[in-house]
Structures are given as C-alpha cells and as structure tokens.
Write an enzyme that holds these catalytic residues in place. Structure first.
Site, PDB file in Angstrom:
ATOM      1  N   LYS A  55       0.803  -1.222   0.000  1.00  0.00           N
ATOM      2  CA  LYS A  55       0.000   0.000   0.000  1.00  0.00           C
ATOM      3  C   LYS A  55       0.840   1.279   0.000  1.00  0.00           C
ATOM      4  CE  LYS A  55      -0.459   0.445   5.040  1.00  0.00           C
ATOM      5  NZ  LYS A  55       0.207   1.750   5.136  1.00  0.00           N
ATOM      6  N   LYS A  72      19.844   4.723  10.103  1.00  0.00           N
ATOM      7  CA  LYS A  72      21.285   4.452  10.015  1.00  0.00           C
ATOM      8  C   LYS A  72      22.000   5.538   9.231  1.00  0.00           C
ATOM      9  CE  LYS A  72      20.032   1.101  12.334  1.00  0.00           C
ATOM     10  NZ  LYS A  72      18.699   1.264  12.952  1.00  0.00           N
ATOM     11  N   THR A 165       2.639  -7.926   6.746  1.00  0.00           N
ATOM     12  CA  THR A 165       2.263  -6.511   6.807  1.00  0.00           C
ATOM     13  C   THR A 165       2.993  -5.707   7.880  1.00  0.00           C
ATOM     14  OG1 THR A 165       0.312  -7.295   8.025  1.00  0.00           O
ATOM     15  CG2 THR A 165       0.006  -6.713   5.725  1.00  0.00           C
ATOM     16  N   GLY A 207      14.765   4.025  20.879  1.00  0.00           N
ATOM     17  CA  GLY A 207      14.953   5.181  21.736  1.00  0.00           C
ATOM     18  C   GLY A 207      16.399   5.612  21.841  1.00  0.00           C
ATOM     19  N   GLY A 294       7.776   0.752  21.936  1.00  0.00           N
ATOM     20  CA  GLY A 294       7.590  -0.522  21.254  1.00  0.00           C
ATOM     21  C   GLY A 294       6.742  -0.392  20.004  1.00  0.00           C
ATOM     22  N   HIS A 467      45.700  -9.679  11.524  1.00  0.00           N
ATOM     23  CA  HIS A 467      46.231  -8.712  12.497  1.00  0.00           C
ATOM     24  C   HIS A 467      46.750  -7.491  11.761  1.00  0.00           C
ATOM     25  CE1 HIS A 467      48.270  -7.118  16.030  1.00  0.00           C
ATOM     26  NE2 HIS A 467      49.330  -6.927  15.258  1.00  0.00           N
TER      27      HIS A 467
END
EC number: 1.8.1.4
Length: 488
Positions: A55, A72, A165, A207, A294, A467
């Site tokens: 949609k 991000k 969905t 958060g 949430g 390394h």
C-alpha cells in the site's frame, strides 16, 4: 541505473497484470517490507508465479522507508559530525567553520532511501514479480481484493497467500502522535530542525539510537525508561556498560521511572514522571517528545479473521509449524507473528516459506538471530544472555576481552567496550556472544555462524584472524572462555 530499472518495472508490472490476471497466482504476498519482498523474489526464483501487494507505494516497508535505513543514515552522518567536532583536533586534523546543514542531511537521507526502494522494484522486474500498489485484503482464502492507490479496485486469485504486513509504533495513552511535537520514530527521522531539547519515552533500541543522533548534533536529550536498565532484552552486564558509555557521551537517563502523563503544548511538550519505586514527581519540558515504547503488529483491514485467521492477545497472528495460520494456503511471517521484530528475521522467514511452498526444507534457527544497536559504540548480540542461562539452570563458562587491549581499537582510538562469550561448561559449545564496541554489528556475524553450526569457543579461538583487526578481540574472548587469552 535505478531510474532505468524503475521504468522497466512499471512496464513489466502492466504487462504481467494484463497477461496473467485470469490465471491464479501461486503466491500473493501482502506487504512489501523486508520479509514480504524477499519472500516474493525467492518464490519467483523458485518458479512460482508471484505477486506482491504493498500500500505504501514504495517497497522496503518500515525498515527501508521510515526505519532501519534512514535511521542508520542519520546515525552515520551525526557520528561523522561528532567525530570531526570532538576528536579531529586530537588526531592532528584541522577543521574550520564546522556546522550542520540540516536540509542537506535530510536530502541525503531521502536520496539513500529512494535509490534503494527503486532498486527493489528493479529486482521485482528482473524476477518477474507482479507488483500491485494498493491495500490488499481477503475476499476469501483464495481471493485478494486490492484497493489500488490510483482509486481503482482489482481482485486477484491465488493458491497461497503470505501475510507480511509488519508493525507500527505503539502509541502512549494521553500522548497522541501528531508527528510534529509528539513524535514516533517516523517523525523523529523527519524533524524540520534540530531540537534544543528532546525527551525520549522508552530506552529500547529505537529510543537510544534516535537519542544518539540528536545528542551528537547538540540536542539536550533525556531518556525515560520504566525498567532498571536500558535495552532490557540484552545481556545485563552489556546493558549497564552500554548505559555508562552513552551517559558519558551526554545522554541523560532516568531509569526506573514511569510516565504519569504529558501535554502537547503546540510549541513544545511537557511530560510528568515519577520513580517506579516511589518518590517525587518530575515535570520535563522539551521541544519534542519521542514515544518509543515498542511496536505492535499491523493487521487492520486485512479481513483475515473473516477467513479464520486467529490473533493472540497481543494482536499477533497465531501460526503453527511452517508458518501456517490454520487456514489452508495462508501463511504469516515477520512482525505480525511472535518473535523479535527484526528485518533480517522476517527475511529468513520469507525465504523459508518460499522454500516450503516449492517442496524444499525451509528453516529458521531462532537461536542464531543477531540483534544490533547502531549507536557508537555499537551493541551486537546473538544467542543466550547470562541471565537466561542462570534462569534455565545451565552450567556455563564465560570469557571476555576488552577493546582496550586490542591493537586495532587502540590505533583507531575506539577502545570503549568488550566482547563476552558464553559457552556450555562441559562441551564448550557456544551459547551466546555479546559485544559492545566498535564495528560490533559486523563482527557478530562470525559468532552467528559459530552458533548456527554448533561451534565451540575453541573452534573460533583456533581460527586465524588477520592482524591488526577488531575481530581479534572475539578470538581472544573465545580463548578466555576456553582457557586463557594471550593479550590479557
């Protein structure tokens, strides 16, 4: 490149609809997020005639459009700004007139999202997935009615349907989202200007990530968390160390506090809180309040219950073996079913369903699903936490190694954090790996692979690591769990 693909997608979508609309699809996927679009592509690759109904009008779901990817992008940009602002001078790099062009930041974020969504449309065209832009709902278990975004309606028939969905932000009572003053994660990604003060309700992954973005840009950020630690699902030792690091960076945490109420003042907001264990009330004021308590499954309007699909008491679709809903030919994955609300978890489930439908053995190992928090430093986890092992009565061994003792971390001046490895005390089998430190989200893949294939900590410890690299810290943590590290 993506522009060309987008044009081809439109042409192919029209061709596929006109050519095949009279024939049933083998699979219709409702939802074009990470789980849905991946399932559609995989099913088409395996030879199924496949359609995807979305949609939003752009593919990628919450993750790509208003979640993982744009957040991000902002985390990366804000980290680079903070690095230049606070650390470049000590590295001998001179920067004059450093500032933030917020309009350009938002444009860059949008460009990244746009290129990726068009890229998925190109993949649909390449794999001959029919793409319907609109809202899909069940007319029957084999018929999907689509309210197309152009105002038209279309009904398609299908042998199988996959519900993917996703989810939406959970609102907080008394603080309705207007996405201007009281904002969800969606609004937090699209603020018109950098706020002076921000209150974040909820110290979970979303958060703390958004708190980090704005704190780096100069916002005074206060995070209110009901529990006694942030990011409650992660290992407690890691959580406490992580909170100390973020506090040192400038984020204020009010842990063990509950929100009593709040007001949208039009030009700002206020939130009243008090300690969970009792104490004086506190009123916080801010330009914006981010509610990040949430997410909840998004299943409204599917008409799924009319065909027999059942929901649990949290609104999730109940599924059984092989992601079946109990209605023949109807499956569900991702955020609408039980389990962590993670894009990569949904992707694995989508691939599994496509494989099951084509007679293959689709499988998801839920003990090997990584979780990452993309702050700086990052947090990455896989497998069991120490608290879970204690609760289950498992005899375990623990090894850890600090980035302070890793040569690449020292060279990069990124020494915060450590790696923690948990193993079965008798067999040395990896049970959990937890990282707080630089590049944790990339390093966790080695631990996921180890857990997926039943490796012992000795197996990773005996594997040669280049390394100097940060991943040597994981090798040393495994050495610590198995016997003793070298560089500690």
């Amino acid at each position: 490149m993506f522009k060309t693909r987008y044009l081809i997608t439109n042409q192919l979508t029209h061709f596929q609809r006109s050519s095949f609309s009279s024939q049933p699809f083998d699979l219709v996927v409702i939802g074009g997020g990470p789980g849905g679009y991946v399932a559609a592509i995989k099913a088409a690759q395996l030879g199924l005639k496949t359609a995807c109904v979305e949609k939003r009008g752009s593919l990628g779901g919450t993750c790509l459009n208003v979640g993982c990817i744009p957040s991000k992008a902002l985390l990366n940009i804000s980290h680079k700004y903070e690095d230049a602002h606070k650390n470049f001078k000590g590295l001998g790099i001179k920067v004059d007139n450093l500032g933030v062009d917020w309009a350009q930041v938002q444009k860059k974020k949008g460009d990244i999202v746009g290129s990726l969504t068009k890229g998925i449309e190109g993949l649909f065209a390449k794999n001959k997935v029919s793409y319907y832009k609109g809202w899909g709902k069940f007319a029957s278990k084999n018929e999907i009615t689509i309210d197309l975004n152009d105002g038209k309606k279309e009904t398609i028939t299908t042998k199988n349907t996959l519900i993917a969905t996703g989810s939406e932000p959970t609102p907080f009572p008394g603080l309705d989202f207007d996405e201007k003053i009281v904002i969800s994660s969606t609004g937090a990604l699209a603020l018109q200007q950098i706020p002076k003060k921000l209150v974040v309700i909820g110290g979970g992954v979303i958060g703390v990530e958004m708190a980090s973005v704005y704190q780096r840009l100069g916002t005074e950020v206060t995070v209110v968390e009901y529990l006694d630690n942030i990011c409650g699902a992660i290992d407690l030792e890691v959580s406490k160390a992580f909170q100390k690091i973020l506090t040192k960076q400038g984020i204020k945490f009010l842990i063990g506090h509950k929100v009593l109420g709040g007001k949208n003042l039009g030009n700002g907001a206020e939130v009243t809180i008090e300690p969970v264990k009792g104490g004086d009330k506190i009123t916080l004021t801010a330009d914006h309040v981010l509610v990040s308590t949430g997410r909840r499954p998004y299943t409204q309007g599917l008409n799924a219950e009319s065909i027999g699909v059942k929901l649990d008491n949290r609104g999730r679709i109940q599924i059984g073996h092989n992601f079946t809903t109990g209605v023949d030919g109807v499956y569900a994955i991702g955020d609408v079913v039980e389990g962590p609300m993670l894009a990569h978890k949904a992707e694995e489930e989508g691939i599994a369903v496509a494989e099951i439908l084509t007679g293959k053995v689709g499988h998801v190992n839920y003990d090997a699903i990584p979780g990452v928090i993309y702050t700086n430093p990052e947090v990455a986890t896989v497998g069991k936490t120490e608290e879970e092992l204690k609760k289950a009565g498992v005899q375990y061994a623990k090894g850890s190694f600090p980035f302070l003792a890793n040569s690449r971390a020292k060279a990069n001046d990124e020494i915060e954090g450590f790696i923690k490895v948990l193993t079965d005390k008798k067999t040395d089998k990896l049970l959990g790996v937890h990282i707080v430190g630089p590049n944790a989200g990339e390093m966790i893949a080695e631990a996921v692979l180890g857990i997926e294939y039943g490796a012992a900590s000795e197996d990773l410890a005996r594997t040669c690591h280049a390394h100097p690299t940060l991943s040597e810290a994981l090798k040393e943590a495994c050495m610590s769990a198995h016997f003793k590290p070298i560089h500690m």
